[in-house]
Design a protein around this motif. Structure first.
Motif, PDB file in Angstrom:
ATOM      1  N   LEU A 293      15.683  70.697  -2.923  1.00  0.00           N
ATOM      2  CA  LEU A 293      14.393  71.349  -3.148  1.00  0.00           C
ATOM      3  C   LEU A 293      14.568  72.862  -3.114  1.00  0.00           C
ATOM      4  O   LEU A 293      15.277  73.391  -2.247  1.00  0.00           O
ATOM      5  CB  LEU A 293      13.365  70.935  -2.098  1.00  0.00           C
ATOM      6  CG  LEU A 293      12.752  69.555  -2.230  1.00  0.00           C
ATOM      7  CD1 LEU A 293      11.679  69.347  -1.161  1.00  0.00           C
ATOM      8  CD2 LEU A 293      12.151  69.329  -3.608  1.00  0.00           C
TER       9      LEU A 293
ATOM     10  N   LEU B 161       6.731  69.976  -4.906  1.00  0.00           N
ATOM     11  CA  LEU B 161       7.147  69.241  -3.699  1.00  0.00           C
ATOM     12  C   LEU B 161       7.601  70.198  -2.606  1.00  0.00           C
ATOM     13  O   LEU B 161       7.340  69.953  -1.423  1.00  0.00           O
ATOM     14  CB  LEU B 161       8.259  68.243  -4.027  1.00  0.00           C
ATOM     15  CG  LEU B 161       7.858  67.046  -4.877  1.00  0.00           C
ATOM     16  CD1 LEU B 161       9.065  66.148  -5.127  1.00  0.00           C
ATOM     17  CD2 LEU B 161       6.725  66.256  -4.228  1.00  0.00           C
TER      18      LEU B 161
ATOM     19  N   LYS C 125       6.067  70.247   1.117  1.00  0.00           N
ATOM     20  CA  LYS C 125       6.908  70.180   2.318  1.00  0.00           C
ATOM     21  C   LYS C 125       6.686  71.389   3.223  1.00  0.00           C
ATOM     22  O   LYS C 125       6.610  71.243   4.452  1.00  0.00           O
ATOM     23  CB  LYS C 125       8.384  70.076   1.938  1.00  0.00           C
ATOM     24  CG  LYS C 125       9.286  69.969   3.148  1.00  0.00           C
ATOM     25  CD  LYS C 125      10.738  69.854   2.779  1.00  0.00           C
ATOM     26  CE  LYS C 125      11.589  69.789   4.043  1.00  0.00           C
ATOM     27  NZ  LYS C 125      13.018  69.847   3.747  1.00  0.00           N
TER      28      LYS C 125
ATOM     29  N   LEU D 136       8.336  65.663   3.681  1.00  0.00           N
ATOM     30  CA  LEU D 136       7.880  64.826   2.570  1.00  0.00           C
ATOM     31  C   LEU D 136       7.761  63.360   2.983  1.00  0.00           C
ATOM     32  O   LEU D 136       7.201  62.555   2.233  1.00  0.00           O
ATOM     33  CB  LEU D 136       8.805  64.979   1.364  1.00  0.00           C
ATOM     34  CG  LEU D 136       8.751  66.344   0.686  1.00  0.00           C
ATOM     35  CD1 LEU D 136       9.744  66.406  -0.474  1.00  0.00           C
ATOM     36  CD2 LEU D 136       7.348  66.678   0.211  1.00  0.00           C
TER      37      LEU D 136
ATOM     38  N   VAL E  31       4.259  61.856   2.878  1.00  0.00           N
ATOM     39  CA  VAL E  31       3.601  61.532   1.610  1.00  0.00           C
ATOM     40  C   VAL E  31       3.366  60.028   1.520  1.00  0.00           C
ATOM     41  O   VAL E  31       4.305  59.237   1.590  1.00  0.00           O
ATOM     42  CB  VAL E  31       4.442  62.021   0.414  1.00  0.00           C
ATOM     43  CG1 VAL E  31       3.870  61.510  -0.912  1.00  0.00           C
ATOM     44  CG2 VAL E  31       4.522  63.552   0.419  1.00  0.00           C
TER      45      VAL E  31
ATOM     46  N   ILE F 211       1.834  59.987  -4.559  1.00  0.00           N
ATOM     47  CA  ILE F 211       1.439  61.022  -5.504  1.00  0.00           C
ATOM     48  C   ILE F 211       0.221  60.460  -6.235  1.00  0.00           C
ATOM     49  O   ILE F 211       0.308  59.415  -6.879  1.00  0.00           O
ATOM     50  CB  ILE F 211       2.563  61.354  -6.508  1.00  0.00           C
ATOM     51  CG1 ILE F 211       3.865  61.717  -5.783  1.00  0.00           C
ATOM     52  CG2 ILE F 211       2.111  62.447  -7.468  1.00  0.00           C
ATOM     53  CD1 ILE F 211       3.801  62.937  -4.903  1.00  0.00           C
TER      54      ILE F 211
ATOM     55  N   LEU G 279       9.249  62.347  -9.941  1.00  0.00           N
ATOM     56  CA  LEU G 279       8.418  61.891  -8.818  1.00  0.00           C
ATOM     57  C   LEU G 279       8.621  60.402  -8.570  1.00  0.00           C
ATOM     58  O   LEU G 279       8.669  59.960  -7.421  1.00  0.00           O
ATOM     59  CB  LEU G 279       6.949  62.218  -9.090  1.00  0.00           C
ATOM     60  CG  LEU G 279       6.626  63.716  -9.110  1.00  0.00           C
ATOM     61  CD1 LEU G 279       5.238  63.959  -9.668  1.00  0.00           C
ATOM     62  CD2 LEU G 279       6.804  64.337  -7.740  1.00  0.00           C
TER      63      LEU G 279
ATOM     64  N   VAL H 262      -1.578  65.076  -3.745  1.00  0.00           N
ATOM     65  CA  VAL H 262      -0.733  64.209  -2.924  1.00  0.00           C
ATOM     66  C   VAL H 262      -1.552  63.670  -1.769  1.00  0.00           C
ATOM     67  O   VAL H 262      -2.224  64.445  -1.069  1.00  0.00           O
ATOM     68  CB  VAL H 262       0.484  64.999  -2.390  1.00  0.00           C
ATOM     69  CG1 VAL H 262       1.327  64.153  -1.474  1.00  0.00           C
ATOM     70  CG2 VAL H 262       1.303  65.567  -3.543  1.00  0.00           C
TER      71      VAL H 262
END
Length: 157
Positions: free
Chosen positions: A15, A78, A82, A88, A91, A94, A121, A153
């Motif tokens: 990320l 994302l 985060k 994450l 989550v 999505i 995703l 999200v």
């Protein structure tokens, strides 16, 4: 390492840092059990990899390149989620992806471009990554970006 971090590593994905806003807004906001990201551009190391309209022909961003940029937009989103939530792994799913494609007037392949975001995703979250979506062609985007993506999200808690 969290479960989602392990999945990202398995996919070879790191990320990025959260992209700095280009105007007066924040990258993401939490309301109840939902996180809404601001529209994310495909910044890589603080810069757009390419600018311009998406289409077929000389001087245009190719649909294939634009799909890769949509993927980068989703990863940037994302990163914003985060940064806001801490992990994450929080989550639940999505819920929705909204994608904008700066399009040549003759181009009608916006859904294929935004598949770049949807696909990554799904790879990261599996069934929880399946979402509702809009793919919209527009005349121009901030900084002449070819694509912009935002997420809604749902969190587990």
């Amino acid at each position: 390492m969290t479960a989602v971090e392990a999945r990202l590593a398995e996919l070879g994905i790191t990320l990025p840092d959260v992209a700095a806003p280009v105007a007066t807004y924040v990258p993401a906001v939490r309301s109840g059990s939902y996180v809404y990201t601001s529209g994310q551009l495909p910044f890589v190391d603080g810069a757009l990899p390419e600018a311009g309209k998406v289409g077929v022909g000389d001087g245009l961003v190719t649909p294939e390149a634009a799909a890769g940029y949509a993927r980068q937009c989703a990863l940037n989103a994302l990163a914003a989620v985060k940064a806001l939530t801490g992990s994450l792994d929080d989550v639940a799913r999505i819920v929705k992806v909204v994608g904008f494609v700066a399009s040549d007037p003759a181009f009608t392949g916006q859904p294929g471009v935004i598949n770049g975001a949807s696909t990554v995703l799904g790879e990261v979250f599996g069934e929880a990554g399946v979402h509702a979506r809009s793919a919209v062609g527009v005349a121009v985007l901030p900084l002449d970006s070819p694509v912009e993506v935002e997420l809604i999200v749902e969190l587990k808690s």
